[in-house]
Scaffold this motif. Structure first.
Motif, PDB file in Angstrom:
ATOM      1  N   TYR A 188     -47.859 -46.948 -51.383  1.00 34.87           N
ATOM      2  CA  TYR A 188     -48.813 -47.255 -50.309  1.00 34.87           C
ATOM      3  C   TYR A 188     -49.695 -46.036 -49.978  1.00 34.87           C
ATOM      4  O   TYR A 188     -50.856 -46.173 -49.592  1.00 34.87           O
ATOM      5  CB  TYR A 188     -47.995 -47.675 -49.086  1.00 34.87           C
ATOM      6  N   PHE A 189     -49.108 -44.841 -50.140  1.00 34.87           N
ATOM      7  CA  PHE A 189     -49.809 -43.626 -49.699  1.00 34.87           C
ATOM      8  C   PHE A 189     -50.624 -42.944 -50.806  1.00 34.87           C
ATOM      9  O   PHE A 189     -51.268 -41.936 -50.545  1.00 34.87           O
ATOM     10  CB  PHE A 189     -48.787 -42.618 -49.139  1.00 34.87           C
ATOM     11  N   VAL A 190     -50.555 -43.467 -52.032  1.00 36.07           N
ATOM     12  CA  VAL A 190     -51.225 -42.757 -53.133  1.00 36.07           C
ATOM     13  C   VAL A 190     -52.741 -42.622 -52.903  1.00 36.07           C
ATOM     14  O   VAL A 190     -53.300 -41.537 -53.112  1.00 36.07           O
ATOM     15  CB  VAL A 190     -50.887 -43.405 -54.500  1.00 36.07           C
ATOM     16  N   PRO A 191     -53.426 -43.684 -52.431  1.00 40.03           N
ATOM     17  CA  PRO A 191     -54.861 -43.487 -52.158  1.00 40.03           C
ATOM     18  C   PRO A 191     -55.110 -42.360 -51.131  1.00 40.03           C
ATOM     19  O   PRO A 191     -56.079 -41.602 -51.257  1.00 40.03           O
ATOM     20  CB  PRO A 191     -55.297 -44.851 -51.601  1.00 40.03           C
ATOM     21  N   TYR A 224     -41.856 -30.728 -53.212  1.00 39.34           N
ATOM     22  CA  TYR A 224     -40.752 -29.819 -53.536  1.00 39.34           C
ATOM     23  C   TYR A 224     -41.125 -28.363 -53.229  1.00 39.34           C
ATOM     24  O   TYR A 224     -40.397 -27.449 -53.600  1.00 39.34           O
ATOM     25  CB  TYR A 224     -40.340 -29.987 -54.999  1.00 39.34           C
ATOM     26  N   GLY A 225     -42.284 -28.176 -52.585  1.00 38.71           N
ATOM     27  CA  GLY A 225     -42.718 -26.831 -52.223  1.00 38.71           C
ATOM     28  C   GLY A 225     -43.037 -26.747 -50.738  1.00 38.71           C
ATOM     29  O   GLY A 225     -42.149 -26.887 -49.891  1.00 38.71           O
ATOM     30  N   ASP A 226     -44.320 -26.610 -50.431  1.00 36.09           N
ATOM     31  CA  ASP A 226     -44.730 -26.336 -49.039  1.00 36.09           C
ATOM     32  C   ASP A 226     -44.674 -27.555 -48.114  1.00 36.09           C
ATOM     33  O   ASP A 226     -44.655 -27.400 -46.896  1.00 36.09           O
ATOM     34  CB  ASP A 226     -46.177 -25.800 -49.042  1.00 36.09           C
ATOM     35  N   LYS A 227     -44.764 -28.729 -48.643  1.00 40.18           N
ATOM     36  CA  LYS A 227     -44.699 -29.994 -47.879  1.00 40.18           C
ATOM     37  C   LYS A 227     -45.860 -30.137 -46.896  1.00 40.18           C
ATOM     38  O   LYS A 227     -45.711 -30.661 -45.792  1.00 40.18           O
ATOM     39  CB  LYS A 227     -43.358 -30.109 -47.127  1.00 40.18           C
ATOM     40  N   LYS A 228     -47.024 -29.682 -47.328  1.00 38.07           N
ATOM     41  CA  LYS A 228     -48.188 -29.726 -46.437  1.00 38.07           C
ATOM     42  C   LYS A 228     -48.565 -31.165 -46.079  1.00 38.07           C
ATOM     43  O   LYS A 228     -48.969 -31.437 -44.953  1.00 38.07           O
ATOM     44  CB  LYS A 228     -49.386 -29.051 -47.135  1.00 38.07           C
ATOM     45  N   ILE A 229     -48.427 -32.050 -47.044  1.00 42.58           N
ATOM     46  CA  ILE A 229     -48.861 -33.435 -46.799  1.00 42.58           C
ATOM     47  C   ILE A 229     -47.999 -34.089 -45.709  1.00 42.58           C
ATOM     48  O   ILE A 229     -48.463 -34.972 -44.985  1.00 42.58           O
ATOM     49  CB  ILE A 229     -48.844 -34.262 -48.108  1.00 42.58           C
ATOM     50  N   ILE A 230     -46.776 -33.618 -45.586  1.00 42.38           N
ATOM     51  CA  ILE A 230     -45.901 -34.144 -44.523  1.00 42.38           C
ATOM     52  C   ILE A 230     -46.272 -33.465 -43.204  1.00 42.38           C
ATOM     53  O   ILE A 230     -46.458 -34.134 -42.172  1.00 42.38           O
ATOM     54  CB  ILE A 230     -44.414 -33.895 -44.876  1.00 42.38           C
ATOM     55  N   HIS A 231     -46.413 -32.153 -43.233  1.00 48.57           N
ATOM     56  CA  HIS A 231     -46.775 -31.425 -42.012  1.00 48.57           C
ATOM     57  C   HIS A 231     -48.113 -31.912 -41.446  1.00 48.57           C
ATOM     58  O   HIS A 231     -48.314 -31.937 -40.230  1.00 48.57           O
ATOM     59  CB  HIS A 231     -46.846 -29.913 -42.295  1.00 48.57           C
ATOM     60  N   ASP A 232     -49.012 -32.313 -42.335  1.00 47.49           N
ATOM     61  CA  ASP A 232     -50.327 -32.781 -41.880  1.00 47.49           C
ATOM     62  C   ASP A 232     -50.318 -34.261 -41.497  1.00 47.49           C
ATOM     63  O   ASP A 232     -51.378 -34.837 -41.200  1.00 47.49           O
ATOM     64  CB  ASP A 232     -51.388 -32.531 -42.964  1.00 47.49           C
ATOM     65  N   GLY A 233     -49.135 -34.884 -41.596  1.00 45.96           N
ATOM     66  CA  GLY A 233     -48.995 -36.253 -41.102  1.00 45.96           C
ATOM     67  C   GLY A 233     -49.609 -37.323 -41.986  1.00 45.96           C
ATOM     68  O   GLY A 233     -49.880 -38.434 -41.531  1.00 45.96           O
ATOM     69  N   ILE A 234     -49.843 -36.995 -43.250  1.00 45.87           N
ATOM     70  CA  ILE A 234     -50.432 -38.004 -44.146  1.00 45.87           C
ATOM     71  C   ILE A 234     -49.352 -38.962 -44.659  1.00 45.87           C
ATOM     72  O   ILE A 234     -49.546 -40.171 -44.726  1.00 45.87           O
ATOM     73  CB  ILE A 234     -51.142 -37.331 -45.350  1.00 45.87           C
ATOM     74  N   VAL A 235     -48.222 -38.399 -45.035  1.00 47.70           N
ATOM     75  CA  VAL A 235     -47.088 -39.218 -45.500  1.00 47.70           C
ATOM     76  C   VAL A 235     -45.914 -38.968 -44.551  1.00 47.70           C
ATOM     77  O   VAL A 235     -45.528 -37.810 -44.344  1.00 47.70           O
ATOM     78  CB  VAL A 235     -46.676 -38.854 -46.947  1.00 47.70           C
ATOM     79  N   PRO A 236     -45.353 -40.018 -43.959  1.00 45.67           N
ATOM     80  CA  PRO A 236     -44.237 -39.808 -43.021  1.00 45.67           C
ATOM     81  C   PRO A 236     -43.002 -39.252 -43.737  1.00 45.67           C
ATOM     82  O   PRO A 236     -42.714 -39.624 -44.876  1.00 45.67           O
ATOM     83  CB  PRO A 236     -43.931 -41.213 -42.486  1.00 45.67           C
TER      84      PRO A 236
END
Lengths: 440, 226
Positions: free
Chosen positions: A290-293, A74-86
């Motif tokens: 699936y992506f929590v680890p 809900y903020g920067d969305k780094k995890i999406i930008h870094d391709g970890i979570v689609p």
């Protein structure tokens, strides 16, 4: 174990006490609301101190990462930008709420009360089955059961050795106070005909909070008030036991008659804390599981202490191929369903059903996850005077106050009463046990 | 928990009323039940007429079964007890789990009585549990106003029932005096006109007696917002 034998001898007394105190859950059968006593089994699940220590560390780690994920999404969305979570798995799910964008709740906590479901394999290792970060219920049952068991069979608990679980209300109150923006603590319930109403009212009583429902609370100048005999009384924290979509008809479903109109504006203005924060569904979606680890590694730089059940996402081509080839040995879950619904075991399907289901997966790969069927440890339950093995899971409760994250030294152990079933939900006829964490 | 929402004030009041309805109803029907035990017919129709409820029963035995235990009969005592429970169960945070358990016990006893060939002992338990519930309210509810509101509801119901049943005027005066004194311990606002009518008629011996239906109407309408 002598303690357990003693408790079994007092089983009838415990059942009388449970009936006296109305330890019930509600369900709708053929459209009619019914209240039922929640079947209780006196043979507690026992967790050793060493085992709990590992669970404790793993659960704290997991909830910490999930809260960081929510803040990021809900903020920067780094995890999406870094391709970890689609991106697809974040924004396509119904749990993502654009109304929660660009705002951080008090103390940065989104999931204050997390209910993490685990099962134990036959080799003793624990697996996470799912994360419940919206409105997980169930803590009140082992809480009151322990109190009543202590009353009926004091010798079972004499001499210590079993960690006292009666601090849950203190943990919850501490969490509410920690994020309270100034005013009353309120437990907000959809009302008497909710399945978990017993819990709502019980936790309100035990935390000294006001139990409120639609019409009791109103918003004025982006502040929340309780209608009282003496006028409006300011509310600082709302432990809401109502789902996001019905919480505020101004922001979500306009036809909701059981919410608090305008509460989201008060929340966004920082004038009230909502426990748990709206929008958490984006992190406990069965697809996100699936992506929590990966989240743990990404945000904390740590190796996950607790493992997911081996899971496949048909969304990914490689996983889809595996799922289609091994469907008859897997359990498939619809990511949009909860409460034991939308769970299908391949082994229970006919050849034609398998083929039809393969086609559904091909057409809607994002809708499902598939997991290996864990041959999880059976726990004994009392069936008349005999002990019989049944499937059981554990819901652990993790409370994040913003100052610290604590795992409750107990938990709700649910079991299937049907010998052939893996489904333990109360709505599907399951029962519950206390969970004893040994203190030494 | 010292704050009472408007909704809960109404629930507390009706909890008091329904509880009293069951308690007094059980006491008042003792003579009818006795007749049933002896196999005699009793004047249950007169009782129904006084209570303002339909006398749609085949005989005394049918009355004793259905007036006590028919859940589908909105005028039955079991229905009144379920109404009391429905108000109590949503007040756990005010009443406490301990107090609520006595209401649960009363319901359990009533439901057991409905299935029992010898219900009188279990009906005695219902009365015992209601008394225990009241004692526990006194002991466990921390908010004085909540306690007073339950008692006020019970007083209103008792005055109503005593008027209906044609009890001795001195008895009615005594229970109304309790009601009147309790009014000022809650924040509930009575209808002034109706209150004045009741005070003049029941507490002031110099005023002329009014017909009971007029007094019952005034008691029933004393708190029009609840």
């Amino acid at each position: 174990m002598e303690r357990v034998e003693t408790l079994i001898r007092h089983q009838q007394d415990v059942n009388h006490q449970l009936a006296r105190y109305g330890v019930k859950f509600g369900l709708y059968k053929n459209g009619v609301f019914q209240e039922r006593l929640f079947p209780f089994d006196p043979l507690a699940r026992v967790i050793t101190a060493e085992e709990f220590d590992q669970l404790d560390r793993g659960l704290v780690q997991r909830v910490h990462a999930l809260n960081l994920f929510l803040r990021d999404v809900y903020g920067d969305k780094k995890i999406i930008h870094d391709g970890i979570v689609p991106e697809d798995f974040v924004f396509a799910g119904s749990g993502y709420l654009p109304q929660c964008e660009g705002f951080v709740p008090p103390k940065g906590v989104y999931s204050h009360i997390s209910g993490i479901d685990l099962v134990q394999g036959k080799d003793g290792s624990w697996f996470i089955l799912e994360d419940n970060l919206r409105i997980p219920s169930g803590a009140s049952y082992p809480l009151i059961a322990r109190e009543l068991c202590r009353r009926c069979s004091p010798e079972t608990f004499s001499g210590g050795g079993i960690a006292d679980n009666r601090d849950y209300a203190d943990l919850l109150l501490n969490t509410m106070n920690s994020v309270n923006t100034g005013g009353l603590n309120v437990v907000f319930t959809p009302g008497r005909y909710n399945a978990a109403y017993f819990e709502h009212s019980f936790l309100a009583e035990k935390t000294g909070s006001v139990l409120a429902e639609a019409g009791d609370l109103y918003v004025e100048d982006n502040k929340v008030y309780l209608h009282t005999m003496h006028g409006g009384e300011r509310v600082g924290a709302i432990y809401r036991r109502i789902s996001d979509e019905f919480l505020d008809p101004v922001s979500f479903r306009p036809d909701s008659l059981i919410g608090i109109p305008g509460v989201m504006n008060a929340f966004r203005a920082g004038n009230v804390a909502l426990l748990n924060a709206p929008g958490n569904g984006v992190a406990d979606d069965k697809g996100i599981y699936y992506f929590v680890p990966k989240m743990i590694e990404y945000y904390l730089g740590e190796t996950p202490i607790l493992h997911n059940a081996p899971t496949y996402l048909p969304f990914y081509e490689e996983d889809r191929r595996y799922v289609l080839e091994h469907l008859e040995t897997l359990v498939v879950k619809d990511v949009a369903e909860a409460g034991g619904y939308g769970v299908v075991f391949g082994r229970d399907m006919t050849r034609q059903q398998l083929e039809d289901f393969r086609e559904t997966i091909r057409c809607e790969p994002r809708r499902f996850i598939a997991q290996e069927v864990i041959d999880f440890l059976d726990l004994p339950i009392m069936d008349g005077d005999e002990q019989v093995p049944r499937k059981a899971d554990l819901r652990a409760f993790v409370l994040d106050s913003g100052d610290d994250i604590r795992v409750w030294k107990s938990g709700l152990t649910r079991f299937s009463r049907n010998p052939d079933s893996f489904v333990v939900n109360s709505s599907q006829g399951g029962g519950f046990k206390d969970t004893w964490v040994l203190s030494r | 928990m010292g704050v009472i929402s408007l909704t809960n004030a109404s629930r507390l009041y009706w909890l008091g009323r329904y509880t009293e309805r069951v308690y007094t109803g059980l006491k008042e029907t003792q003579a009818l039940y006795d007749a049933f035990v002896d196999g005699r017919e009793a004047d249950y129709k007169s009782y129904c007429a006084k209570m303002g409820i339909p006398a749609e029963y085949a005989d005394t035995a049918d009355f004793c079964k259905r007036y006590f235990f028919d859940e589908n009969n909105g005028f039955s005592l079991i229905s009144a007890l379920h109404d009391a429970y429905d108000n109590a169960v949503v007040l756990r945070d005010t009443l406490t789990t301990v107090t609520l358990s006595y209401m649960q016990l009363a319901v359990n006893a009533m439901e057991d009585a409905a299935k029992s060939p010898t219900p009188a002992v279990l009906l005695q338990l219902v009365q015992d549990d209601i008394m225990a519930f009241r004692g526990s309210c006194e002991e466990s509810i921390s908010t004085a106003e909540a306690r007073a509101t339950i008692k006020l509801g019970a007083n209103v119901e008792r005055v109503d029932l005593y008027l209906r049943l044609g009890r001795d005027p001195e008895e009615v005066r005594q229970v109304f005096e309790l009601l009147f004194n309790r009014l000022y311990r809650t924040q509930l606002s009575p209808d002034k006109e109706k209150l004045d009518l009741l005070v003049d008629s029941l507490l002031d011996s110099s005023m002329p007696d009014l017909p009971s239906y007029q007094l019952i109407g005034a008691v029933e309408g004393l708190f029009p917002r609840l």
